[in-house]
Design a protein around this motif. Structure first.
Motif, PDB file in Angstrom:
ATOM      1  N   GLU A 249      89.652  -9.777  10.953  1.00  0.00           N
ATOM      2  CA  GLU A 249      89.878  -8.562  11.268  1.00  0.00           C
ATOM      3  C   GLU A 249      90.640  -7.688   9.858  1.00  0.00           C
ATOM      4  O   GLU A 249      91.552  -8.207   9.567  1.00  0.00           O
ATOM      5  CB  GLU A 249      90.802  -8.306  12.460  1.00  0.00           C
ATOM      6  CG  GLU A 249      90.346  -8.825  13.780  1.00  0.00           C
ATOM      7  CD  GLU A 249      89.395  -7.953  14.520  1.00  0.00           C
ATOM      8  OE1 GLU A 249      89.347  -6.671  13.850  1.00  0.00           O
ATOM      9  OE2 GLU A 249      88.972  -8.140  15.632  1.00  0.00           O
ATOM     10  N   ASP A 251      92.904  -4.739   9.388  1.00  0.00           N
ATOM     11  CA  ASP A 251      93.649  -3.825  10.196  1.00  0.00           C
ATOM     12  C   ASP A 251      94.082  -2.645   9.294  1.00  0.00           C
ATOM     13  O   ASP A 251      95.255  -2.685   8.737  1.00  0.00           O
ATOM     14  CB  ASP A 251      95.073  -4.683  10.639  1.00  0.00           C
ATOM     15  CG  ASP A 251      94.472  -5.619  11.543  1.00  0.00           C
ATOM     16  OD1 ASP A 251      93.670  -5.291  12.395  1.00  0.00           O
ATOM     17  OD2 ASP A 251      95.283  -6.593  11.583  1.00  0.00           O
ATOM     18  N   TYR A 256      94.644   1.078  13.770  1.00  0.00           N
ATOM     19  CA  TYR A 256      95.860   0.993  14.633  1.00  0.00           C
ATOM     20  C   TYR A 256      96.238   2.083  15.378  1.00  0.00           C
ATOM     21  O   TYR A 256      96.545   1.961  16.602  1.00  0.00           O
ATOM     22  CB  TYR A 256      96.860   0.474  13.895  1.00  0.00           C
ATOM     23  CG  TYR A 256      98.267   0.493  14.488  1.00  0.00           C
ATOM     24  CD1 TYR A 256      98.654  -0.696  15.090  1.00  0.00           C
ATOM     25  CD2 TYR A 256      99.175   1.430  14.473  1.00  0.00           C
ATOM     26  CE1 TYR A 256      99.965  -0.967  15.772  1.00  0.00           C
ATOM     27  CE2 TYR A 256     100.360   1.030  15.118  1.00  0.00           C
ATOM     28  CZ  TYR A 256     100.831   0.033  15.699  1.00  0.00           C
ATOM     29  OH  TYR A 256     101.661   0.028  16.426  1.00  0.00           O
ATOM     30  N   GLU A 273      97.322  -6.469  21.715  1.00  0.00           N
ATOM     31  CA  GLU A 273      96.748  -7.182  20.697  1.00  0.00           C
ATOM     32  C   GLU A 273      96.808  -8.831  20.795  1.00  0.00           C
ATOM     33  O   GLU A 273      96.098  -9.650  20.576  1.00  0.00           O
ATOM     34  CB  GLU A 273      96.808  -6.948  19.134  1.00  0.00           C
ATOM     35  CG  GLU A 273      96.162  -7.433  18.116  1.00  0.00           C
ATOM     36  CD  GLU A 273      94.527  -7.177  18.275  1.00  0.00           C
ATOM     37  OE1 GLU A 273      93.679  -7.953  18.008  1.00  0.00           O
ATOM     38  OE2 GLU A 273      94.216  -6.261  18.974  1.00  0.00           O
ATOM     39  N   ARG A 289      93.641 -12.117   9.635  1.00  0.00           N
ATOM     40  CA  ARG A 289      93.724 -10.803   9.475  1.00  0.00           C
ATOM     41  C   ARG A 289      93.860 -10.695   7.702  1.00  0.00           C
ATOM     42  O   ARG A 289      94.523 -11.290   7.149  1.00  0.00           O
ATOM     43  CB  ARG A 289      94.698 -10.245  10.326  1.00  0.00           C
ATOM     44  CG  ARG A 289      94.547 -10.294  11.589  1.00  0.00           C
ATOM     45  CD  ARG A 289      95.584  -9.529  12.468  1.00  0.00           C
ATOM     46  NE  ARG A 289      95.607  -9.671  13.864  1.00  0.00           N
ATOM     47  CZ  ARG A 289      94.913  -8.719  14.532  1.00  0.00           C
ATOM     48  NH1 ARG A 289      94.281  -7.779  13.900  1.00  0.00           N
ATOM     49  NH2 ARG A 289      94.783  -8.895  16.158  1.00  0.00           N
TER      50      ARG A 289
END
Length: 321
Positions: A249, A251, A256, A273, A289
């Motif tokens: 992912e 981010d 967000y 999440e 992430r």
């Protein structure tokens, strides 16, 4: 400034030209006074933007205004191309120099830089052109290939991914465009970008992360794959390393913020999440992430994903035992 001139400028990328001011009744002395008093800013000879508007623009907005001014001032047929066309098309130009306006002309025999404008000499077949807000410029596929011929791989991928994502995801058209340019300078570099480009990347960060994965030797992931959950949930991670049973992912802050509902607070997003991650791990996936600052930390990112690959292998071994 006169409201009619303001309206005209708004239609021209915030730009008003000296002949238009003269036609509206302003003298050169009055134009000079407007500049000295801070009402107008000269962005190039004979082209002006209202100073508060100019000061509020970011680099992309300023390049858009400069491009609009250049096209309206040139006395020869030319179309915005390369990074200037990308800006007019709304494509990202991460890491690309915006200090020079680029146009392409079919009447030139050699490229030249003149008064802050790079004039490229190249053919302009109709299929390589489009019209945006009344201005003819190079079409998305041609623009992506032109940029890829001139800039480093990562910057080229950012624009090429976005061109595919926003304009029909027609990879064949990118290939056809490149084929017509196969003898042009930089075509080999552009070929690497076109082969790698993927319209499933949804942001500059995701495109850059793909390049980073390639650079540090990770397997090439699939993008935005839909993974059904056991209770009807739908998961769509940015990256799926299929054989490694690992999800990646990116981010970015905008992602967000999009997750925040009208009545949400940040803590609720974090909680949702965490629940999502727990469900994915129960399904046998590991998750890694990365954020924007990680795009310059190759060793850290490689170690993080390799660790996730290892956890997934151990989980499979335990289940198989």
């Amino acid at each position: 400034m006169d409201p009619q001139l303001q309206a005209l400028a708004a239609q021209q990328g915030n730009v008003i030209l000296r002949p238009q001011l003269i036609e509206a009744g302003f003298t050169d002395d009055e134009i000079m006074r407007l500049r000295r008093s801070g009402v107008l800013t000269a962005i190039r000879r004979g082209a002006y933007v209202e100073t508060p508007v100019w000061e509020a623009l970011d680099d992309v907005g300023r390049h858009r205004s400069m491009t609009s001014a250049v096209v309206r001032q040139l006395k020869v047929p030319a179309v915005p191309s390369h990074v200037s066309a990308a800006v007019m098309l709304g494509l990202p130009t991460w890491g690309v120099d915006l200090s020079v306006v680029h146009v392409t002309r079919a009447d030139l025999h050699a490229a030249r830089l003149e008064a802050g404008v790079m004039h490229h000499a190249a053919a302009l077949p109709g299929e390589d052109l489009c019209v945006v807000d009344g201005m003819t410029l190079t079409a998305p596929a041609r623009t992506a290939v032109d940029i890829a011929r001139d800039v480093p791989f990562e910057q080229g991928v950012v624009t090429a991914d976005a061109a595919l994502a926003r304009f029909g995801n027609d990879h064949d058209r990118l290939l056809r465009t490149l084929d017509r340019m196969r003898t042009w300078r930089g075509a080999r570099a552009a070929g690497r970008v076109v082969a790698f480009a993927d319209g499933a990347a949804e942001s500059v960060g995701e495109s850059r992360a793909r390049v980073q994965f390639e650079r540090i030797g990770l397997p090439r992931p699939r993008l935005q794959v839909v993974i059904p959950g056991p209770d009807g949930q739908i998961f769509r991670p940015d990256f799926l390393f299929e054989e490694e049973r690992t999800l990646g992912e990116f981010d970015g802050r905008s992602k967000y913020e999009r997750s925040l509902g009208p009545d949400d607070d940040p803590a609720s997003v974090v909680w949702r999440e965490k629940q999502r991650e727990d469900q994915l791990r129960q399904m046998g996936y590991e998750l890694a992430r990365l954020v924007w600052r990680d795009l310059g930390r190759d060793v850290s990112v490689r170690d993080r994903f390799q660790a996730a690959f290892g956890r997934a292998r151990r989980r499979r071994a335990v289940r198989a035992a």
